[in-house]
Every structure is written in structure tokens, then in C-alpha cells.
Design a protein around this motif. Structure first.
Motif, PDB file in Angstrom:
ATOM      1  N   THR A 166      54.798  26.168  39.688  1.00  0.00           N
ATOM      2  CA  THR A 166      54.945  26.032  41.132  1.00  0.00           C
ATOM      3  C   THR A 166      53.627  26.358  41.819  1.00  0.00           C
ATOM      4  N   ALA A 167      53.568  26.066  43.110  1.00  0.00           N
ATOM      5  CA  ALA A 167      52.363  26.389  43.890  1.00  0.00           C
ATOM      6  C   ALA A 167      52.081  27.887  43.833  1.00  0.00           C
ATOM      7  N   GLY A 168      53.141  28.698  43.906  1.00  0.00           N
ATOM      8  CA  GLY A 168      52.967  30.138  43.843  1.00  0.00           C
ATOM      9  C   GLY A 168      52.442  30.605  42.499  1.00  0.00           C
ATOM     10  N   GLN A 169      52.941  30.004  41.433  1.00  0.00           N
ATOM     11  CA  GLN A 169      52.465  30.365  40.098  1.00  0.00           C
ATOM     12  C   GLN A 169      51.019  29.939  39.884  1.00  0.00           C
ATOM     13  N   LEU A 170      50.662  28.773  40.414  1.00  0.00           N
ATOM     14  CA  LEU A 170      49.269  28.324  40.317  1.00  0.00           C
ATOM     15  C   LEU A 170      48.342  29.290  41.043  1.00  0.00           C
ATOM     16  N   ARG A 171      48.754  29.700  42.230  1.00  0.00           N
ATOM     17  CA  ARG A 171      47.930  30.628  43.016  1.00  0.00           C
ATOM     18  C   ARG A 171      47.778  31.962  42.283  1.00  0.00           C
ATOM     19  N   GLU A 172      48.884  32.483  41.782  1.00  0.00           N
ATOM     20  CA  GLU A 172      48.842  33.759  41.065  1.00  0.00           C
ATOM     21  C   GLU A 172      47.949  33.659  39.832  1.00  0.00           C
ATOM     22  N   GLY A 173      48.132  32.572  39.060  1.00  0.00           N
ATOM     23  CA  GLY A 173      47.348  32.407  37.849  1.00  0.00           C
ATOM     24  C   GLY A 173      45.861  32.263  38.126  1.00  0.00           C
ATOM     25  N   LEU A 174      45.529  31.451  39.119  1.00  0.00           N
ATOM     26  CA  LEU A 174      44.116  31.220  39.425  1.00  0.00           C
ATOM     27  C   LEU A 174      43.464  32.454  40.035  1.00  0.00           C
ATOM     28  N   ASP A 175      44.196  33.210  40.807  1.00  0.00           N
ATOM     29  CA  ASP A 175      43.640  34.464  41.338  1.00  0.00           C
ATOM     30  C   ASP A 175      43.322  35.414  40.187  1.00  0.00           C
ATOM     31  N   HIS A 176      44.187  35.437  39.178  1.00  0.00           N
ATOM     32  CA  HIS A 176      43.957  36.278  38.001  1.00  0.00           C
ATOM     33  C   HIS A 176      42.706  35.810  37.252  1.00  0.00           C
ATOM     34  N   VAL A 177      42.596  34.503  37.035  1.00  0.00           N
ATOM     35  CA  VAL A 177      41.443  33.959  36.314  1.00  0.00           C
ATOM     36  C   VAL A 177      40.160  34.191  37.098  1.00  0.00           C
ATOM     37  N   ALA A 178      40.233  34.021  38.419  1.00  0.00           N
ATOM     38  CA  ALA A 178      39.038  34.182  39.261  1.00  0.00           C
ATOM     39  C   ALA A 178      38.478  35.596  39.193  1.00  0.00           C
ATOM     40  N   GLU A 179      39.340  36.580  38.962  1.00  0.00           N
ATOM     41  CA  GLU A 179      38.866  37.958  38.832  1.00  0.00           C
ATOM     42  C   GLU A 179      38.007  38.131  37.583  1.00  0.00           C
ATOM     43  N   ARG A 180      38.265  37.299  36.588  1.00  0.00           N
ATOM     44  CA  ARG A 180      37.545  37.402  35.318  1.00  0.00           C
ATOM     45  C   ARG A 180      36.416  36.388  35.200  1.00  0.00           C
ATOM     46  N   GLU A 181      36.451  35.382  36.043  1.00  0.00           N
ATOM     47  CA  GLU A 181      35.448  34.315  35.990  1.00  0.00           C
ATOM     48  C   GLU A 181      34.976  34.011  37.406  1.00  0.00           C
ATOM     49  N   PRO A 182      33.868  34.621  37.842  1.00  0.00           N
ATOM     50  CA  PRO A 182      33.400  34.428  39.213  1.00  0.00           C
ATOM     51  C   PRO A 182      33.185  32.963  39.589  1.00  0.00           C
ATOM     52  N   ALA A 183      32.802  32.122  38.641  1.00  0.00           N
ATOM     53  CA  ALA A 183      32.577  30.708  38.944  1.00  0.00           C
ATOM     54  C   ALA A 183      33.869  30.033  39.386  1.00  0.00           C
ATOM     55  N   ILE A 184      34.993  30.464  38.828  1.00  0.00           N
ATOM     56  CA  ILE A 184      36.289  29.925  39.246  1.00  0.00           C
ATOM     57  C   ILE A 184      36.596  30.358  40.672  1.00  0.00           C
ATOM     58  N   GLY A 185      36.317  31.618  40.968  1.00  0.00           N
ATOM     59  CA  GLY A 185      36.535  32.117  42.318  1.00  0.00           C
ATOM     60  C   GLY A 185      35.699  31.378  43.343  1.00  0.00           C
ATOM     61  N   SER A 186      34.463  31.107  42.995  1.00  0.00           N
ATOM     62  CA  SER A 186      33.580  30.366  43.894  1.00  0.00           C
ATOM     63  C   SER A 186      34.091  28.953  44.132  1.00  0.00           C
ATOM     64  N   ALA A 187      34.528  28.311  43.058  1.00  0.00           N
ATOM     65  CA  ALA A 187      35.045  26.947  43.178  1.00  0.00           C
ATOM     66  C   ALA A 187      36.332  26.912  43.994  1.00  0.00           C
ATOM     67  N   LEU A 188      37.173  27.915  43.833  1.00  0.00           N
ATOM     68  CA  LEU A 188      38.420  27.976  44.603  1.00  0.00           C
ATOM     69  C   LEU A 188      38.144  27.981  46.101  1.00  0.00           C
ATOM     70  N   LYS A 189      37.108  28.703  46.505  1.00  0.00           N
ATOM     71  CA  LYS A 189      36.768  28.761  47.929  1.00  0.00           C
ATOM     72  C   LYS A 189      36.314  27.403  48.459  1.00  0.00           C
ATOM     73  N   ARG A 190      35.722  26.606  47.576  1.00  0.00           N
ATOM     74  CA  ARG A 190      35.203  25.302  48.008  1.00  0.00           C
ATOM     75  C   ARG A 190      36.245  24.196  47.969  1.00  0.00           C
ATOM     76  N   VAL A 191      37.094  24.181  46.954  1.00  0.00           N
ATOM     77  CA  VAL A 191      38.022  23.056  46.798  1.00  0.00           C
ATOM     78  C   VAL A 191      39.484  23.420  47.025  1.00  0.00           C
TER      79      VAL A 191
END
Length: 205
Positions: free
Chosen positions: A4-29
Motif C-alpha cells: 500500500t501507499a502507507g507501506q511504501l512510505r514506511e519502507g522507503l523512510d526506513h531505507v532512506a535512513e540507511r542510504e542518504p542517496a535514497i533520501g535525497s532522491a525521495l525529496k526530488r521525485v
């Protein structure tokens, strides 16, 4: 159902904490939309029908097959048709073999889509018993239909290319490297996979 959208958000927030490049990309796209397919054997039958043909051609074959064996697409009905009947629907000899393999396993109750093993690798092993269904197809089913959160289709070329773009790698990583790079993202690699597809051709990156 898929993540679900909520699960995607939760999962990506978790990954972004461990991978700054993911966090940066999330802010852009931004976060990707859910990718959801129905559970059950029909989804894998559609996968077989759609192999190596265009979306339009696959839809045409599916419509003819539905007209031949009925809207419910019961596996028993497909097995009851002969070669010429299925050929008339647009199924090649090879795809008929794959479709019959799927239907035979379902009818024999050797493959129950309502109770696939909870362990991902065991479930993949069961699904790949179907002729024509390889690891990638099994992983896509488990991710998009069952919404398993830690599926990581490392052999997918778009996942590899998206990962290279996200992490600014000099070249597209192979399956082994792609699998290794995502190990720290467990148990949310499914959300990361969907994000790599979201980023693959995104002009905002």
C-alpha cells in the motif's frame, strides 16, 4: 494485494535512513504509486500470455482465451481444450505447455495461491515449478500481488539501472552486486525495488 501507499512510505523512510542517496532522491521525485495485481493463478496465467509480446497483443490473446474458456478462466476449462482451440486463441505450443503446467499444478492442489509458504525463497521455489515461470516472474508476483515487503528482484534490468542512477554508480551493476547493495535495506527491499522503477526514467533525477 501489493504494498500500500502507507507501506511504501514506511519502507522507503526506513531505507532512506540507511542510504542518504535514497533520501535525497525521495525529496526530488516523491514516493511512488503502489503497484498492485490480484492474487491467484490468473495473474501468472496473464504473465505467461504476455511473455515476449506487446501489451496490445497480450490483451488480444487474453480476450480470446476468456471468450473460449469463460470469464472465470477456470484451470479445468483450459485443460479441457485441445491444441487447436488454444492455438486459435493465440497461444503458441510453448505457451500452451506453460499454461497447462500452471493449471495442472493448481488442479492437482500442488500449488495453492491462498497459502503459499511464508518464507519468500520457499514460495519462489514453489512458483518456479511452473514451466515458463522463472525467478523474476515469481518475485514480481510476490511483490505486486501478495505485497511481500522484502522482495528484491535483483535480476531485473530496470532495477539495476535505477539503482545505478540513484547511487550514481559508474555502470549498471550485475545481479550479484545489485543483491549485495540492498542487503542493508532488509526487511524493506520491496519498497526500494518499486522506487528504483519509479526513478528509472524520471526526469527529476
Amino acid at each position: 494485494m501489493g504494498l500500500t501507499a502507507g507501506q511504501l512510505r514506511e519502507g522507503l523512510d526506513h531505507v532512506a535512513e540507511r542510504e542518504p542517496a535514497i533520501g535525497s532522491a525521495l525529496k526530488r521525485v516523491g514516493y511512488p504509486e503502489p503497484r498492485i495485481r490480484p492474487t491467484g493463478y490468473q495473474t501468472l496465467l496473464r504473465t505467461i500470455v504476455g511473455q515476449q509480446v506487446s501489451v496490445a497483443a497480450a490483451a488480444s490473446v487474453w480476450n480470446r482465451l476468456e471468450a473460449e474458456i469463460g470469464h472465470e478462466m477456470l484451470p479445468q476449462e483450459l485443460l479441457a481444450r485441445d491444441f487447436d482451440a488454444l492455438r486459435g486463441c493465440g497461444l503458441s505450443r510453448q505457451k500452451q505447455g506453460y499454461a497447462r503446467s500452471l493449471c495442472e499444478l493448481v488442479v492437482a492442489r500442488e500449488l495453492d495461491f491462498d497459502s503459499l509458504p511464508a518464507d519468500d525463497e520457499t514460495a519462489i521455489a514453489q512458483l518456479t515449478r511452473i514451466k515458463g515461470i522463472g525467478r523474476w516472474s515469481a518475485e514480481i508476483y510476490l511483490l505486486f500481488a501478495e505485497g511481500r515487503p522484502d522482495i528484491w528482484p535483483a535480476g531485473d534490468l530496470a532495477v539495476q539501472a535505477g539503482l545505478a542512477r540513484l547511487l550514481e554508480l559508474p555502470e549498471r551493476p550485475d545481479e550479484k552486486v545489485t543483491r549485495a547493495r540492498a542487503e542493508p535495506w532488509r526487511p524493506y527491499r520491496g519498497a526500494a525495488a518499486i522506487f528504483t522503477w519509479h526513478c528509472y526514467n524520471n526526469p527529476a533525477l
